[in-house]
Design a protein around this motif. Structure first.
Motif, short mmCIF file in Angstrom:
data_model
loop_
_atom_site.label_atom_id
_atom_site.label_comp_id
_atom_site.label_asym_id
_atom_site.label_seq_id
_atom_site.Cartn_x
_atom_site.Cartn_y
_atom_site.Cartn_z
N LEU A 58 0.65 -1.17 0.07
CA LEU A 58 -0.01 0.13 -0.16
C LEU A 58 0.96 1.37 -0.02
O LEU A 58 0.35 2.43 0.26
N TYR A 59 2.13 0.92 -0.20
CA TYR A 59 3.16 2.33 -0.26
C TYR A 59 2.79 3.07 -1.52
O TYR A 59 2.15 2.57 -2.23
N ARG A 60 3.14 4.38 -1.49
CA ARG A 60 2.74 5.27 -2.64
C ARG A 60 3.45 4.66 -3.97
O ARG A 60 2.95 5.04 -5.00
N GLN A 61 4.26 3.73 -3.98
CA GLN A 61 4.78 3.25 -5.05
C GLN A 61 5.11 1.78 -4.86
O GLN A 61 5.85 1.14 -4.18
N PRO A 62 4.04 0.70 -5.41
CA PRO A 62 4.02 -0.59 -4.98
C PRO A 62 5.31 -1.37 -5.36
O PRO A 62 5.41 -2.24 -4.43
N ASP A 63 6.23 -0.88 -6.50
CA ASP A 63 6.98 -1.70 -6.57
C ASP A 63 8.60 -1.14 -5.77
O ASP A 63 9.60 -1.61 -5.93
N ALA A 64 8.33 0.07 -5.06
CA ALA A 64 9.33 0.40 -4.26
C ALA A 64 9.91 -0.59 -3.07
O ALA A 64 8.99 -1.21 -2.51
N PRO A 65 11.08 -0.57 -2.56
CA PRO A 65 11.54 -1.49 -1.72
C PRO A 65 10.97 -1.30 -0.27
O PRO A 65 10.89 -0.11 -0.06
N PHE A 66 10.68 -2.25 0.60
CA PHE A 66 10.58 -2.15 1.86
C PHE A 66 11.46 -2.75 2.54
O PHE A 66 11.56 -3.88 2.70
N TYR A 67 12.00 -1.95 3.44
CA TYR A 67 13.09 -2.41 4.21
C TYR A 67 12.59 -2.80 5.61
O TYR A 67 12.61 -1.97 6.39
N HIS A 68 12.07 -4.19 5.56
CA HIS A 68 11.76 -4.72 6.97
C HIS A 68 12.67 -4.74 8.02
O HIS A 68 12.30 -4.77 8.99
N ILE A 69 13.82 -4.88 7.88
CA ILE A 69 14.91 -4.69 8.84
C ILE A 69 14.82 -3.38 9.77
O ILE A 69 14.79 -3.29 10.68
N ALA A 70 14.86 -2.26 8.77
CA ALA A 70 14.45 -1.22 9.25
C ALA A 70 13.21 -0.90 10.09
O ALA A 70 12.97 -0.40 11.22
N GLY A 71 12.16 -1.60 9.42
CA GLY A 71 11.04 -1.63 10.19
C GLY A 71 11.00 -2.26 11.49
O GLY A 71 10.27 -1.66 12.50
N ARG A 72 11.69 -3.59 11.52
CA ARG A 72 11.63 -4.10 12.93
C ARG A 72 12.38 -3.24 13.81
O ARG A 72 12.02 -3.39 15.03
N LEU A 73 13.69 -2.65 13.45
CA LEU A 73 14.31 -1.54 14.31
C LEU A 73 13.45 -0.45 14.79
O LEU A 73 13.46 -0.29 15.97
N TRP A 74 12.67 0.01 14.05
CA TRP A 74 11.78 1.05 14.44
C TRP A 74 10.67 0.46 15.53
O TRP A 74 10.36 1.23 16.45
#
Length: 74
Positions: free
Chosen positions: A32-48
């Protein structure tokens, strides 16, 4: 912003809502990000997520105790 939100939920003792956040810890994609093919950095998400949980635990440890078992098992 999410850190502040989780902190406020902990102070309000909204344990059901806090428990719902544990599902987000396992997220590896964000379609659902602004650009569907943009990478999602799940490690950064877990850190936050862990930073937010740490801040909430400092303010209201009993409210986020449910996260200890959920995150510890992953």
């Amino acid at each position: 912003m999410a850190v502040h939100g989780l902190l406020r939920l902990a102070l309000l003792q909204e344990q059901q809502t806090i428990e719902a956040f544990t599902v987000q810890y396992l997220r590896t994609a964000d379609l659902l990000y602004r650009q569907p093919d943009a990478p999602f950095y799940h490690i950064a998400g877990r850190l936050w997520f862990l930073i937010a949980a740490d801040q909430a635990a400092s303010a209201a440890p009993a409210s986020v105790a449910c996260l200890r078992d959920a995150v510890g098992n992953w």
